[in-house]
Scaffold this active site. Structure first.
Site, short mmCIF file in Angstrom:
data_model
loop_
_atom_site.label_atom_id
_atom_site.label_comp_id
_atom_site.label_asym_id
_atom_site.label_seq_id
_atom_site.Cartn_x
_atom_site.Cartn_y
_atom_site.Cartn_z
N SER A 1 41.66 56.79 17.69
CA SER A 1 42.18 55.58 17.05
C SER A 1 41.15 55.08 16.04
O SER A 1 39.97 55.41 16.13
CB SER A 1 42.38 54.52 18.14
OG SER A 1 42.34 53.23 17.60
N TYR B 1 39.69 49.24 25.10
CA TYR B 1 40.39 50.28 24.33
C TYR B 1 39.45 50.88 23.28
O TYR B 1 39.37 52.10 23.12
CB TYR B 1 41.62 49.65 23.67
CG TYR B 1 42.49 50.61 22.89
CD1 TYR B 1 43.28 51.54 23.55
CD2 TYR B 1 42.54 50.57 21.50
CE1 TYR B 1 44.09 52.41 22.83
CE2 TYR B 1 43.35 51.44 20.78
CZ TYR B 1 44.13 52.37 21.45
OH TYR B 1 44.93 53.23 20.74
P1 NAD Z 1 53.39 54.79 23.85
O1 NAD Z 1 53.12 53.64 24.77
O2 NAD Z 1 54.64 54.81 23.06
O3 NAD Z 1 53.32 56.15 24.68
C1 NAD Z 1 52.37 56.39 25.66
C2 NAD Z 1 53.00 57.34 26.67
O4 NAD Z 1 52.00 57.61 27.67
C3 NAD Z 1 54.21 56.75 27.39
O5 NAD Z 1 55.27 57.69 27.38
C4 NAD Z 1 53.71 56.50 28.82
O6 NAD Z 1 54.72 56.66 29.81
C5 NAD Z 1 52.63 57.57 28.95
N1 NAD Z 1 51.63 57.23 29.96
C6 NAD Z 1 51.06 56.02 30.20
N2 NAD Z 1 50.22 56.11 31.24
C7 NAD Z 1 50.25 57.40 31.65
C8 NAD Z 1 49.59 58.11 32.69
N3 NAD Z 1 48.72 57.51 33.53
N4 NAD Z 1 49.85 59.43 32.83
C9 NAD Z 1 50.72 60.05 32.02
N5 NAD Z 1 51.39 59.44 31.02
C10 NAD Z 1 51.14 58.12 30.85
O7 NAD Z 1 52.07 54.88 22.96
P2 NAD Z 1 51.85 55.46 21.50
O8 NAD Z 1 51.70 54.31 20.61
O9 NAD Z 1 52.83 56.53 21.19
O10 NAD Z 1 50.39 56.06 21.67
C11 NAD Z 1 50.12 57.43 21.85
C12 NAD Z 1 48.62 57.64 21.66
O11 NAD Z 1 48.23 57.23 20.35
C13 NAD Z 1 47.76 56.80 22.62
O12 NAD Z 1 46.63 57.53 23.00
C14 NAD Z 1 47.36 55.62 21.77
O13 NAD Z 1 46.19 55.02 22.23
C15 NAD Z 1 47.16 56.30 20.43
N6 NAD Z 1 47.20 55.42 19.25
C16 NAD Z 1 48.27 54.63 18.96
C17 NAD Z 1 48.25 53.85 17.81
C18 NAD Z 1 49.38 52.96 17.43
O14 NAD Z 1 49.29 52.28 16.38
N7 NAD Z 1 50.43 52.94 18.20
C19 NAD Z 1 47.15 53.89 16.96
C20 NAD Z 1 46.09 54.71 17.28
C21 NAD Z 1 46.13 55.48 18.42
#
Ligand code: NAD
Length: 283
Positions: A166, A179
């Site tokens: 991130s 985070y």
């Molecule tokens: P999201 O919440 O849509 O998806 C996360 C998924 O992880 C969900 O399907 C959830 O069920 C699953 N999950 C949660 N806990 C879990 C566990 N203990 N074991 C297995 N699965 C689990 O999130 P997203 O926004 O698609 O994020 C995906 C990745 O990208 C994450 O690592 C997040 O930190 C990173 N990220 C997101 C953004 C953003 O702007 N959304 C920016 C930078 C990084």
């Protein structure tokens, strides 16, 4: 010279943790589009199976949903068994599970003297339980699946790990120290593991997405009442030279690039996909 393509990925088996999520499912679609066989390993089995079935039928390739908790090694080992039986040996792992939580978020961005009598809204009020959960999900939740799902790669001396970091890993945003610390750890671990595994044929890289509106951050970047950006959301857009949030599809090119042999001499890097955010000093 051969014509360049992602054809080497066709038929390869990938596990993606958190693959049922907003960003994860866009990455699954990219992988399905080049004929990979994909296991969506997610704590939410029902959603994982639903997303898998939709993407499998859209791209006519094998995509399955498997239940796995990235913080529980035995659940990951069970998932690996199921994936090996259904799809074969694993050659690619995408560590996509992660996210923030309101329980690990301070209410104020910067302390002032006015906060001295309401310390619960600051760093001093952070509950360790929420902090630990967020740190573990993002860091240990990358480390443990890597221990379990790279075993076939070791045997075959060939494989790729892709971690999801991130922007917070470079410069922490206010309010979300757990985070930010965890994603900085993901970058450090990406480098560390890339060195550790370089001689056994496993590459380890990461993508650092910029800002995308998803479940984990909607409460911070949108004003629920008006449907407009919150002041924080507006600040993000103002600090993104391209002037917008990313769309999940924006991650697809970098994903295939790092998974494919077209990047066979690349290991230990983190690629920002951020509309220029990390390049901009704000002035
Ligand atoms: P999201 O919440 O849509 O998806 C996360 C998924 O992880 C969900 O399907 C959830 O069920 C699953 N999950 C949660 N806990 C879990 C566990 N203990 N074991 C297995 N699965 C689990 O999130 P997203 O926004 O698609 O994020 C995906 C990745 O990208 C994450 O690592 C997040 O930190 C990173 N990220 C997101 C953004 C953003 O702007 N959304 C920016 C930078 C990084």
């Amino acid at each position: 010279m051969k014509t360049m393509s992602f054809d080497d990925l066709n038929g390869k088996v990938c596990v993606i943790t958190g693959g049922a999520g907003v960003l994860g499912s866009a990455m699954v679609k990219a992988m399905a589009s080049v004929g990979m066989k994909i296991a969506i390993a997610d704590i939410n089995k029902e959603v994982a199976e639903k997303v898998a079935a939709e993407i499998a039928s859209e791209f006519n390739t094998e995509v399955i949903g498997v239940e796995a908790n990235v913080l529980d090694k035995s659940s990951l080992e069970e998932a690996k068994k199921e994936i090996n039986e259904k799809l074969g040996e694993i050659s690619i792992l995408v560590n996509g599970a992660g996210g923030n939580s309101p329980q690990a978020t301070t209410k104020v961005e910067q302390m002032t003297e006015n906060d001295l009598d309401k310390l619960e809204e600051t760093f001093y009020g952070l509950e360790m339980e929420g902090f630990d959960k967020v740190y573990a999900l993002n860091f240990k939740g990358t480390l443990l699946p890597t221990m379990v799902f790279t075993k076939d790669m070791l045997k075959n001396k060939n494989g790729v790990v892709l971690n999801i970091s991130s922007m917070n890993s470079y410069k922490p945003l206010t309010k979300i120290p757990a985070y930010s610390a965890a994603k900085a750890s993901v970058n450090n671990f990406t480098e560390w593991l890339s060195v550790h595994l370089a001689k056994v044929g496993i590459r380890v890289n990461a993508i650092a997405p910029g800002f995308f509106i998803t479940h984990q951050n909607r409460f911070l970047v949108m004003d629920e009442k008006t449907g407009n950006y919150s002041p924080r959301g507006q600040k993000i857009v103002d600090n993104t030279p391209m002037g917008k949030f990313g769309e999940p599809e924006d991650l697809q090119g970098a994903t295939l690039f790092l998974l494919s042999e077209v990047s066979s001499f690349i290991t230990g890097i983190v690629i920002p996909v951020d509309g220029g955010y990390s390049a901009y000093g704000g002035v």
